[in-house]
Structures are given as C-alpha cells and as structure tokens.
Design an enzyme around this catalytic site. Structure first.
Site, PDB file in Angstrom:
ATOM      1  CG  HIS A  65      65.261 122.632  19.634  1.00  0.00           C
ATOM      2  ND1 HIS A  65      66.350 121.935  19.682  1.00  0.00           N
ATOM      3  CD2 HIS A  65      65.503 123.980  20.352  1.00  0.00           C
ATOM      4  CE1 HIS A  65      67.220 122.857  19.995  1.00  0.00           C
ATOM      5  NE2 HIS A  65      66.753 123.843  20.339  1.00  0.00           N
TER       6      HIS A  65
ATOM      7  CG  HIS B  92      70.511 118.036  13.016  1.00  0.00           C
ATOM      8  ND1 HIS B  92      70.773 119.172  12.814  1.00  0.00           N
ATOM      9  CD2 HIS B  92      70.289 117.780  14.463  1.00  0.00           C
ATOM     10  CE1 HIS B  92      71.377 119.615  13.819  1.00  0.00           C
ATOM     11  NE2 HIS B  92      70.950 118.893  14.899  1.00  0.00           N
TER      12      HIS B  92
ATOM     13  CG  ASP C 115      67.212 114.554  20.764  1.00  0.00           C
ATOM     14  OD1 ASP C 115      67.607 114.664  21.765  1.00  0.00           O
ATOM     15  OD2 ASP C 115      66.997 115.501  20.037  1.00  0.00           O
TER      16      ASP C 115
HETATM   17  N1  ACO Z   1      61.658 111.080   9.492  1.00  0.00           N
HETATM   18  C1  ACO Z   1      61.036 110.981   8.229  1.00  0.00           C
HETATM   19  N2  ACO Z   1      61.162 111.580   7.257  1.00  0.00           N
HETATM   20  C2  ACO Z   1      61.842 112.779   7.597  1.00  0.00           C
HETATM   21  C3  ACO Z   1      62.225 113.189   8.730  1.00  0.00           C
HETATM   22  C4  ACO Z   1      62.198 111.839   9.859  1.00  0.00           C
HETATM   23  N3  ACO Z   1      62.677 112.035  11.199  1.00  0.00           N
HETATM   24  N4  ACO Z   1      62.925 114.425   8.805  1.00  0.00           N
HETATM   25  C5  ACO Z   1      62.971 114.868   7.623  1.00  0.00           C
HETATM   26  N5  ACO Z   1      62.367 113.934   6.791  1.00  0.00           N
HETATM   27  C6  ACO Z   1      62.037 113.891   5.308  1.00  0.00           C
HETATM   28  C7  ACO Z   1      61.123 114.999   5.168  1.00  0.00           C
HETATM   29  O1  ACO Z   1      59.678 114.366   5.215  1.00  0.00           O
HETATM   30  C8  ACO Z   1      61.280 115.570   3.811  1.00  0.00           C
HETATM   31  O2  ACO Z   1      60.931 114.669   2.629  1.00  0.00           O
HETATM   32  P1  ACO Z   1      60.549 115.300   1.424  1.00  0.00           P
HETATM   33  O3  ACO Z   1      61.504 115.976   0.803  1.00  0.00           O
HETATM   34  O4  ACO Z   1      60.102 114.109   0.622  1.00  0.00           O
HETATM   35  O5  ACO Z   1      59.399 116.108   1.758  1.00  0.00           O
HETATM   36  C9  ACO Z   1      63.065 115.647   3.834  1.00  0.00           C
HETATM   37  O6  ACO Z   1      63.014 114.593   4.746  1.00  0.00           O
HETATM   38  C10 ACO Z   1      63.230 117.081   4.413  1.00  0.00           C
HETATM   39  O7  ACO Z   1      62.739 117.182   5.539  1.00  0.00           O
HETATM   40  P2  ACO Z   1      62.631 118.710   6.218  1.00  0.00           P
HETATM   41  O8  ACO Z   1      61.623 118.695   7.167  1.00  0.00           O
HETATM   42  O9  ACO Z   1      62.759 119.949   5.254  1.00  0.00           O
HETATM   43  O10 ACO Z   1      63.854 118.917   7.375  1.00  0.00           O
HETATM   44  P3  ACO Z   1      64.182 120.052   8.224  1.00  0.00           P
HETATM   45  O11 ACO Z   1      65.902 120.263   8.015  1.00  0.00           O
HETATM   46  O12 ACO Z   1      63.377 121.091   8.090  1.00  0.00           O
HETATM   47  O13 ACO Z   1      63.808 119.331   9.680  1.00  0.00           O
HETATM   48  C11 ACO Z   1      64.086 118.155  11.699  1.00  0.00           C
HETATM   49  C12 ACO Z   1      65.030 118.885  10.343  1.00  0.00           C
HETATM   50  C13 ACO Z   1      63.152 119.115  12.073  1.00  0.00           C
HETATM   51  C14 ACO Z   1      65.141 117.593  12.655  1.00  0.00           C
HETATM   52  C15 ACO Z   1      63.395 116.943  11.089  1.00  0.00           C
HETATM   53  O14 ACO Z   1      64.464 115.938  10.400  1.00  0.00           O
HETATM   54  C16 ACO Z   1      62.493 116.014  12.075  1.00  0.00           C
HETATM   55  O15 ACO Z   1      61.213 116.363  12.290  1.00  0.00           O
HETATM   56  N6  ACO Z   1      63.189 114.833  12.833  1.00  0.00           N
HETATM   57  C17 ACO Z   1      62.528 114.329  13.871  1.00  0.00           C
HETATM   58  C18 ACO Z   1      62.543 115.173  15.243  1.00  0.00           C
HETATM   59  C19 ACO Z   1      64.011 115.102  15.661  1.00  0.00           C
HETATM   60  O16 ACO Z   1      64.617 114.156  15.923  1.00  0.00           O
HETATM   61  N7  ACO Z   1      64.243 116.501  16.081  1.00  0.00           N
HETATM   62  C20 ACO Z   1      65.419 116.536  16.969  1.00  0.00           C
HETATM   63  C21 ACO Z   1      66.594 117.371  16.172  1.00  0.00           C
HETATM   64  S1  ACO Z   1      68.174 117.603  16.995  1.00  0.00           S
HETATM   65  C22 ACO Z   1      68.017 118.557  18.208  1.00  0.00           C
HETATM   66  O17 ACO Z   1      66.923 119.332  18.154  1.00  0.00           O
HETATM   67  C23 ACO Z   1      68.792 118.134  19.323  1.00  0.00           C
END
Ligand code: ACO
Length: 435
Positions: free
Chosen positions: A268, A307, A363
């Site tokens: 987050h 996201h 971010d």
């Molecule tokens: N890099 C690579 N792969 C990713 C990423 C990423 N940043 N985010 C999601 N994926 C992939 C997952 O591995 C998954 O792949 P799969 O279907 O092959 O298993 C798919 O995309 C869906 O991912 P989920 O984890 O189900 O997505 P969720 O909605 O739960 O997660 C989150 C959202 C936590 C923001 C995620 O994208 C992440 O970890 N991003 C990196 C951290 C980040 O930048 N956070 C800031 C968010 S914005 C904020 O809080 C202000």
C-alpha cells in the site's frame, strides 16, 4: 419492462429466490434466506480481500478503473491538481463542495491555528530511538493525541468532530517534521502560521536559523499537488481500516493511527519506497530485460505497477510524471528516471503486463520525486499519510453519520477442527510451531 431483481435457483433444493438489485448490487444479507434445512445458518458470499464487496455507500470519490478516471466529489483529479490547493481539496472532500473565498480563508486559518503540538507530545517524540522509523513515530503520535483530547470520543457532536479535523490536519505535518528532525539530530522547528500549509511543512523540515530563509515555491507547489493526488482513493486498505475502527465508535485519533498502520505496508503506502529500491537494484537501463524476466518467472513483482482497481494507466501517475520534470528543474535530474522511463516503456508493450492489465500506479514516479527533493526513503509513506489524512477524515465523517452503518464485523467460513476434548500436557504429541 425489465425488473430490478436477480433470480437465483439453489440447485441443492430447486428453490428459486428473487433478490432486489439496487445500484447493480445485491444485499449480501438477502442471501441468508437461501438454506437447505430451516436450521441452517444460510448462504453467505466469500470475498477474501473484499475484491467485489461494497462496504458502504459513498459520495466522496469516484474511480473508473477500466477508463482510468478519478474524481473527488465529481471534480476530475486533473483539474484539481492543476487549479486547486491541498487544503481546498481537503475542504471539498470533507464538506462536499468547493468553498467560497471566505469559507476557504476561515478554513485555512483554523487548520493553521492547530499546527502546534502539546509540549508533552513533543517531549514524547524525543524519546524515540535516533533511528526509529518515521511511520512508527507518526502512528504512535497520532494514537497518543487521543489522550490529549478525550472530548474527541464524543463523535456524535458535529462541533467536536470539526475541531478534531482541524487538529489532525494541522498537527500531522508538525509530527511528521519533528520525526524527520529527530532522526537527523536537529532541533525541532516550530510551525510558522504565516506560511501556507505545505510551505510551513517544508520550513519545519528544513529551516536552520537563516535570517533570509525562503521555501522554494516550485517544491512547495509540487508537494502540495502530491498531497492532492494522494488525498483520497475511496475504499482502499487504509481507508477501510479507518472506517472499520471508527465503526466501533472509537475516536478519530486512534482510528487514524490504525489507518496509518495499514498504509505502512509495502503493498500500500510503502510501495513508493519499494519502487525506488527496485530501481536502485536494477541500477542501469541495460539490466532491465533481465529484471523483466525475473518478474515473469514471478520471482519479484514490478513495484509501482498494477492496482486492484485501475486496469488502465493510473491518472495520478500521468500527473506525477509531468510534475517530476518541474521538480528536477530545481533539484537536478534524478538518474533513476531513465531506468523508470525505460522500464515503463518495456512493460507497456509486453504481453505479460498487457494481458494482466498492469500499468504504472501512483507510486511509480512519486518516489523518484521525493528522493530528488531529499526525503529519505522510509519517509515516503509519511508523505502519503499527510495527503491521505484528508480522505480518511472525509470518510470518517461519512461513516459515522451514515445511519445504515453498523460495527464492521465480517463473517468467516470455519474450516478448523470439530469439537474435541482438552488433552493434559503430558499426553500431547509435539506439533511444529509454524505460524
Ligand atoms: N508485477 C508483476 N506481476 C503482477 C504485479 C506486479 N506489480 N501485480 C500483479 N501482478 C500479476 C500477479 O502475479 C497475477 O498474475 P497471475 O494471474 O499470473 O497469477 C495478476 O497480475 C493479478 O495479481 P493480483 O495479485 O491478483 O492483483 P491484486 O489486485 O490482488 O494486487 C497490487 C494489486 C497489490 C497493487 C499488485 O498489483 C501489486 O503487488 N503491485 C505492486 C505493489 C504496488 O505497486 N502497490 C501500490 C498499489 S497503489 C497504492 O497502494 C497507492
């Protein structure tokens, strides 16, 4: 004519149910009537992470994640970032309309009258270790404020609520600045209410007794815009935490301390720090392809990408990207920008990211700006928290004045052991202590 209902057939019993639809949503409690035996508990919906559960009706922030739209009280984020100020946006979020000039002047005056901390709180801040994480300090100080203002528990009184809003918005930058000065061993600089909100914050961070000190207006404006961009984002993890804690009628200080704690996590508010660490680890444009391969092998995540809500370019990321160049005019270029730009280009054209709709989020560029402005990395979530405080307060007011809201209390699907009898200690078998 179509009916605003959903017909569900329970194939276990053949029974048919008609569930009302309102705002494209069914009420989870309407599922409870669906049961096989009369004594059954009834059906629930299972939704870990609340990915498809609306916990409230809100009039504050609108997001269309597919189209990349973000609006506060109907106003597009792009217009607010261009024309408004953080305190004006805070007013808009909390009260629902843009203020007149008189209202704005009074609002700014009241908030800036609440920037001083009680000296006991200042003394408390001095007791943290020299290397204490600034988020730990912010969370503790915000919770501690509850002990200074016990009347804040009277959350049903609108005047009391307003006073706590002034206090929280006014005092948080002071706590944040003191946390920064504490770590570098500099004396705390007390607030200067003749300066603007964000100007005063930079002054408290930076002032070293110069007779001709001026806050750089470009940097003050850039930070003010960053606060606007972070001010609210509807029911995210920290805001939901603020609402959940407030639902038990706890005071806004402890509720906001909880929200800040939720923001602290690397998925987050900690993500911008993680982005910067990632960019430093990559170090050079030449190393990007190898890093992308690691992402695809799921060894690492591309921080600042993806996201839960946006399945398109985060509109805030676009604004921040432009802002970065304005800041670099003052601070000099951050060499990590080249790595970030190239990484973005590669990811935006790669099937792995396109298929999963992974685009830069807020971010991805904010950390690069903060670093260029001289903020230490572990301070980034503090900056996020200062902006988001406005949204937390708006959501707090909406939560506690909403007659439909009740104490937050989700259900569970219990999969643990059936009833069993207590085993005396000398008759037990060892079990691994993994948790
Ligand atoms: N890099 C690579 N792969 C990713 C990423 C990423 N940043 N985010 C999601 N994926 C992939 C997952 O591995 C998954 O792949 P799969 O279907 O092959 O298993 C798919 O995309 C869906 O991912 P989920 O984890 O189900 O997505 P969720 O909605 O739960 O997660 C989150 C959202 C936590 C923001 C995620 O994208 C992440 O970890 N991003 C990196 C951290 C980040 O930048 N956070 C800031 C968010 S914005 C904020 O809080 C202000």
């Amino acid at each position: 004519m179509s009916k605003e209902t959903l017909t569900a057939i329970d194939n276990r019993t053949g029974k048919e149910y008609e569930l009302p639809i309102e705002h494209d949503t069914i009420r989870a409690m309407d599922l409870r009537q669906i049961r096989v035996e009369p004594e059954d508990f009834g059906m629930m919906s299972y939704d870990p992470g609340y990915a498809n559960t609306a916990s409230c009706k809100s009039r504050i922030t609108f997001i269309d994640g597919e189209k990349g739209i973000l609006r506060y009280r109907g106003y597009p984020i792009e217009q607010l970032a261009e024309q408004s100020t953080f305190l004006e946006v805070a007013y808009l979020l909390i009260f629902g309309e843009l203020p007149t000039q008189d209202q704005l002047d009074y609002w700014v005056y009241r908030v800036l009258r609440h920037t001083y901390l009680h000296e006991n709180l200042t003394e408390m801040l001095k007791t943290f270790r020299y290397d204490a994480h600034p988020m730990g300090i912010l969370i503790s100080a915000t919770a501690a404020m509850s002990t200074f203002y016990p009347e804040s528990r009277n959350i049903d009184d609108p005047d009391v609520r307003l006073k706590q809003i002034w206090r929280l918005l006014g005092k948080l930058p002071t706590v944040a600045a003191f946390a920064y000065r504490h770590r570098i061993g500099r004396p705390y600089v007390y607030p200067n209410s003749e300066l603007g909100y964000t100007e005063n914050f930079l002054y408290m961070l930076d002032y070293m007794g110069q007779s001709k000190y001026e806050v750089n207006p470009v940097l003050a404006r850039a930070l003010d815009v960053l606060f606007i961009l972070h001010a609210d984002h509807e029911q995210n993890c920290s805001t939901s935490t603020m609402r959940a804690i407030s639902s038990s009628r706890a005071d806004p200080y402890v509720a906001m301390a909880g929200a800040q704690a939720a923001l602290f996590g690397p998925l987050h508010g900690g993500a911008n720090e993680a982005v910067l660490r990632m960019l430093m680890e990559i170090g050079d444009v030449a190393h990007i392809p190898a890093y992308i391969e690691r992402v695809k092998r799921k060894e690492v995540r591309l921080m600042g990408f993806g996201h839960r809500v946006y399945k398109n370019y985060d509109p805030r990321a676009k604004i921040i990207k432009r802002l970065a160049y304005e800041v670099f005019e003052v601070t000099g270029m951050n060499p990590l920008l080249d790595v970030a730009l190239e990484l973005e280009q590669i990811a935006l054209h790669d099937d792995y990211f396109l298929e999963r709709k992974l685009y830069p989020n807020v971010d991805f560029y904010s950390g690069i700006i903060y670093q260029a402005m001289g903020f230490p990395m572990d301070y980034f979530p503090v900056l996020f928290a200062l902006g988001r405080a406005a949204g937390w307060l708006a959501q707090w007011v909406e939560q506690i004045t909403d007659p439909e809201q009740r104490i937050a209390r989700p259900r569970q699907i219990y999969l643990g052991p059936e009833r069993r009898d207590y085993v005396p200690v000398d008759q037990r078998q060892p079990v691994a202590m993994a948790c």
